[in-house]
Scaffold this active site. Structure first.
Site, PDB file in Angstrom:
ATOM      1  N   VAL A   1       0.797  -1.224   0.000  1.00 42.20           N
ATOM      2  CA  VAL A   1       0.000   0.000   0.000  1.00 42.20           C
ATOM      3  C   VAL A   1       0.831   1.276   0.000  1.00 42.20           C
ATOM      4  CG1 VAL A   1      -2.071  -0.959   1.059  1.00 42.20           C
ATOM      5  CG2 VAL A   1      -0.254  -0.097   2.501  1.00 42.20           C
ATOM      6  N   GLY A   2       2.149   1.144   0.181  1.00 44.12           N
ATOM      7  CA  GLY A   2       2.937   2.370   0.169  1.00 44.12           C
ATOM      8  C   GLY A   2       4.408   2.073   0.307  1.00 44.12           C
TER       9      GLY A   2
ATOM     10  N   GLY B   1       8.163   4.121   1.635  1.00 48.12           N
ATOM     11  CA  GLY B   1       8.867   5.324   2.072  1.00 48.12           C
ATOM     12  C   GLY B   1      10.341   5.123   1.831  1.00 48.12           C
TER      13      GLY B   1
ATOM     14  N   ASP C   1       7.242  15.374  13.922  1.00 46.48           N
ATOM     15  CA  ASP C   1       6.811  15.295  12.526  1.00 46.48           C
ATOM     16  C   ASP C   1       5.300  15.275  12.441  1.00 46.48           C
ATOM     17  OD1 ASP C   1       7.537  13.109   9.649  1.00 46.48           O
ATOM     18  OD2 ASP C   1       7.075  15.250   9.800  1.00 46.48           O
TER      19      ASP C   1
END
EC number: 2.7.11.23
Lengths: 330, 337, 305
Positions: C11-12, C14, C128
């Site tokens: 799904v992703g 980084g 963050d």
């Protein structure tokens, strides 16, 4: 080139641009409920993006709008038409059996609806039927809306019941797993190495006594779990009843509001120390530097953390809290 | 529904994974030591039978010396001390240094020195701890400054250490709680001589450093150790502070019931803790470490044991013929030949 | 996968990990698997992975993402098993089909502050915070996620890096390069998120670091030595255009949907001088949360369409 027969268009060909699915595999078609003439996506975009235009089929010329184009669901175009008509009519004639006193009256209503649908589909008395539809809609506007709401509520109830059941099942599985784990632990006892561990750890030499002790603790644990299961089942049934009877809707307004607690329990009502002024010449000098003051560094924050840390675990008696039986059973 | 500070501690991995009763701690080390012995035996069994050393090893199996439980502890502590020195060399903070030492001790709760030599593991622990405590040292620079090491050699243990520690990296040391008490005592005993407090605080900090070389971090919580260290430096001070805090031993008023229980409970803990601090802080000598390291060498490479015995027997055979190296004896030798 | 988890789809991705959707075999529970890429960091285990592992193992709160498990597969790739949270606040803000009412904003703010308070209570700075890192569970609960930049408070003598927090959410002291800052940097970020929720568009979108300063001060006024003693001594301070501080009326015009108390809270969180900024405790005790309307219950909050 083969001449196109507008009365018998080949299945995978767009009659407007003549693109073939064989040459263009991503070709997709749309139809418009005005005339049900099949046109490919790119043609629809090209012809109708700028506004309503007449249908490109010869002898049709009906003014079509881009947003009414849709993908055909049924292979037979006539079935598609009938379904669209039915949908339109049912949106207006949306009464349910409960709205009628007798079965006969309900059947008569249904007959009438079918009659309208038949007429519209087979293009008989179209104008009059459409007019009747329109008149009915205006006259019974309120009733129609009520029926729609009723249907939505039923659906919402259904969704709520589904969610409740799902939650109940997850909880139940969780508890059952715990029971299973306990039973497994007991089974594992038969393995001698675990017995040995327990013997050394607890100083109890009699293996049978150890097993008995552990079995007792297991039984009491599973009893608790079984009790939890019963309560869970009871709550589930209760909540189910409430949803079905529609009482939860009323309950929402009557529910006594929980007092608002901003921290939601995440702080001690009376801290274990009283915050005051503290002396630390070394640190005070350090943070007096302009870089600290300008950066927003607060020595207080450091002081507070240190004080909190001094009482974090001060009263945890590890020797007592790390229970022997639990530890080894893990 | 209130989450107290003690509850926060109970949620930490330090409590969940790394706090034990004395019995549990002992058990873990017994199991680890057994594992080390088993691994060594495996190595012996897997020796190449065609080699002469192998038969000798197997024949003299009963003479083979494994590392004992207390020797394990000694060696780990020896390297923990070396770790402290290395940390100072790299100018690391007390936090980084203490975390590295904790990692080392934690590692050897689940492994034996006969499996992995602590001298190597210690280096990776220090490297990892520096990263975790925001004092990152690049592996190349780190390795360059430590003789006889390579970046790959240090990095290759990192995963093993992480796994042994169940991927729990946060360590809570007694330093900050000690400072917290330093502050709270000022508040509770405002008339106290600040220099006395300061001196005791410094002394207690040193004791906290020492406490890392014992089992205290596994058996007691950081505030308990901190308070104990302070008490060892100045028991009167700490008892006065606790009395005031829990409202007991007051001149004009009776003791607060709950407070008295609390006070007594904490003092029991402090006394137990102080006992360990006085008796069990480890600081083994280099000689002890050398002896144990020698044993480990044989455990890691049992063939050497065979070779060693071989060498001994050949030397024994030679010895009767050359007891004395005086010229007379030499002449006798020549004549008898 | 042998460990009791199944990977279903990616799904992703980084810089340091790839994220998959999966299931916990025993319970059938939906989970997210963050597989740490090996070999990207030449000094062993990557710092972001270390931070996430270190802090998430210790934090347990309904408004902080749950680390379910950590394990390594047979190739020694580390996997962080996190609870599955299908949507985030950024998705909701940007989806114009979703209608947001003031009670919803209050609810999200409450949950964000509670999660942040828990972190600060444990001495951890998130560093963050942004709508993208505020994930939403199917039951509507908001949770702080992505602790890859998080850090413990540390000792006063430690110097911290000012290169943290995504630019649009970075506080002025960070923009000026301060190396001794406090948890107030997180509160600033929450204040910006508050503004964004009300505006439905990023409040201070700077194009680069120096532009960020301009955008920030245009909106909130340029800090002066008078209002913020010491600011001119910060490393990256330089002569900037002096913009006036906005009046309350100007703010009312900019945030037409905000009540007076909402503006109060927002200004308290967006105080340029970090020493005057509210801390999480003060924020949670602010009367904004007790004035009407009440915060929407999580189950009733709008979800992504």
């Amino acid at each position: 080139m083969v001449e196109l027969n507008w009365n018998n268009i080949p299945k995978d060909l767009c009659p407007v641009c003549k693109t073939d699915k064989y040459l263009s595999p991503s070709l997709q078609f749309k139809i418009n409920p005005e005339c049900y003439h099949k046109i490919c996506d790119s043609c629809v975009d090209r012809i109708f993006s700028l506004g309503p235009s007449p249908c490109p089929y010869p002898n049709c010329g009906k003014i079509l709008r881009k947003n009414r184009f849709k993908t055909q669901i049924f292979d037979d175009i006539e079935v598609e038409r009938e379904c669209d008509v039915r949908k339109r009519v049912m949106a207006v004639y949306n009464k349910t059996e409960d709205d009628f006193a007798t079965l006969d009256e309900y059947n008569a209503y249904l007959e009438q609806v079918e009659d309208y649908v038949y007429k519209l589909v087979n293009r008989i008395d179209v104008e009059q039927t459409e007019q009747k539809l329109k008149d009915y809609q205006i006259e019974h506007k309120h009733d129609i809306e009520m029926s729609n709401n009723q249907r939505d509520q039923e659906h919402a109830k259904f969704v709520k019941l589904q969610n409740l059941e799902k939650r109940y099942r997850t909880e139940k599985n969780k508890i059952n797993r715990e029971i299973f784990k306990e039973e497994q632990n007991l089974k594992n006892l038969s393995k001698t190495e675990v017995i040995n561990q327990l013997q050394t750890a607890s100083g109890e030499k009699d293996a049978d006594k150890i097993i008995a002790n552990v079995r007792d603790s297991m039984v009491s644990k599973t009893d608790i779990y079984k009790q939890q299961l019963e309560e869970l089942e009871k709550n589930y049934q209760e909540e189910r009843e409430i949803i079905i009877s529609g009482k939860d809707e009323i309950k929402e307004e009557e529910k006594p509001k929980m007092p608002f607690t901003p921290f939601n329990g995440d702080r001690m009502p009376t801290p274990p120390y009283e915050y005051g002024d503290y002396k630390d010449p070394f640190l005070s000098k350090m943070v007096d530097d302009i870089q600290y003051r300008a950066g927003g560094y607060k020595l207080d924050v450091y002081f507070q953390k240190s004080l909190d840390d001094a009482f974090t675990g001060l009263d945890c008696i590890i020797e007592e809290e790390k229970d022997v039986a639990d530890q080894i059973m893990v | 529904m209130v989450v107290s500070n003690d509850d926060l501690f109970r949620r930490s991995t330090q409590f969940r994974f790394w706090s034990f009763t004395r019995l549990q701690l002992e058990e873990l080390r017994v199991v680890a030591n057994k594992k080390g012995i088993e691994k060594t035996e495996e190595r012996i069994n897997q020796l190449d039978d065609s080699l002469p050393e192998t038969k000798i090893v197997k024949d003299h199996r009963d003479q083979f010396q494994y590392v004992h439980l207390d020797e394990e502890k000694k060696l780990v502590s020896y390297y923990a001390r070396r770790c402290k020195e290395l940390a100072s060399f790299f100018h690391l903070s007390a936090q980084s240094r203490s975390t590295a030492i904790m990692y080392l001790y934690k590692f050897y709760l689940y492994h034996s020195v006969m499996e992995y030599h602590p001298g190597n593991i210690m280096l990776t622990c220090l490297f990892l701890a520096a990263k975790v405590e925001n004092q990152f040292i690049g592996i190349n620079s780190f390795s360059k400054n430590i003789p006889k090491t390579t970046p790959e050699g240090i990095l290759k243990n990192e995963y093993l250490i992480l796994e042994t520690m169940k991927f729990s990296l946060q360590c809570h040391h007694p330093f900050q709680p000690l400072y917290g008490f330093f502050l709270d005592i000022q508040q509770m005993l405002p008339k106290l001589d600040f220099n006395r407090l300061g001196k005791n605080y410094d002394g207690a900090r040193e004791l906290v450093n020492d406490s890392l070389f014992s089992d205290l971090p596994f058996l007691y919580t950081p505030p308990q150790i901190a308070l104990t260290c302070l008490w060892v430096c100045d028991d009167v001070l700490v008892e006065k502070y606790l009395s005031k805090k829990f409202k007991v031993n007051r001149k004009d008023e009776p003791d607060d019931e709950q407070g008295l229980q609390h006070y007594n409970k904490i003092l029991v803990i402090i006394r137990q803790c102080a006992d360990i601090l006085r008796k069990e802080v480890q600081d083994p000598s280099q000689d002890e470490s050398k002896t144990i390291s020698a044993k480990i060498k044989l455990c890691l490479e049992p063939a050497r044991f065979g070779k060693k015995i071989l060498k001994q027997t050949t030397e024994q055979l030679k010895r009767p013929a050359s007891i004395d190296e005086s010229p007379d004896t030499k002449r006798v030798k020549v004549e008898s030949e | 996968m042998s460990s009791g988890y199944t990977k279903e789809k990616k799904v992703g991705e980084g810089t340091y990990a790839v994220v998959y959707l999966g299931k916990q075999v025993v319970t059938g529970r939906d989970i997210a698997i963050k597989e740490i890429k090996t070999g990207t960091f030449k000094d062993g285990l990557d710092m972001s992975a270390i931070r996430e592992m270190k802090y998430l193992q210790e934090l347990k709160h309904e408004n902080v993402i749950e680390l379910v498990d950590v394990f390594a597969d047979k190739d020694k790739n580390l996997n962080l098993i996190l609870e599955f949270l299908p949507s985030d606040l950024e998705m909701i803000i940007n989806d114009k089909k979703i209608m947001i009412i003031p009670a919803d904003i209050k609810s999200w703010m409450l949950m964000t502050l509670r999660g942040l308070h828990h972190c600060h209570r444990n001495g951890i700075l998130h560093r963050d915070l942004k709508p993208n890192n505020l994930l939403i569970s199917p039951e509507g609960y908001l949770k702080l996620a992505d602790f890859g930049l998080a850090r413990s408070l540390g000792h006063p003598n430690e110097k911290l890096t000012s290169n943290v927090v995504t630019r649009w959410y970075r506080s002025p002291e960070l923009l000026f390069g301060a190396q001794h800052y406090s948890p107030a940097i997180d509160v600033w970020a929450v204040g910006i998120i508050f503004a964004e929720l009300m505006l439905r568009t990023p409040y201070l979108p700077g194009k680069d670091d120096s532009d960020q300063l301009v955008v920030t001060f245009q909106a909130l006024g340029t800090p002066t030595e008078e209002k913020w003693p010491g600011v001119s001594h910060l490393p990256h301070y330089n002569n900037l255009t002096v913009f006036p501080e906005p009046s309350r009326q100007e703010l009312r015009n900019r945030f037409p949907a905000a009540t007076e108390l909402a503006l109060d809270l927002m200004c308290g969180m967006l105080s340029l001088n970090p020493n005057n900024r509210l801390d999480t405790k003060a924020c949670l005790l602010h009367p904004y949360f007790t004035e009407s309307p009440e915060p929407t219950e999580p189950e009733k909050l709008p979800q992504k369409s």
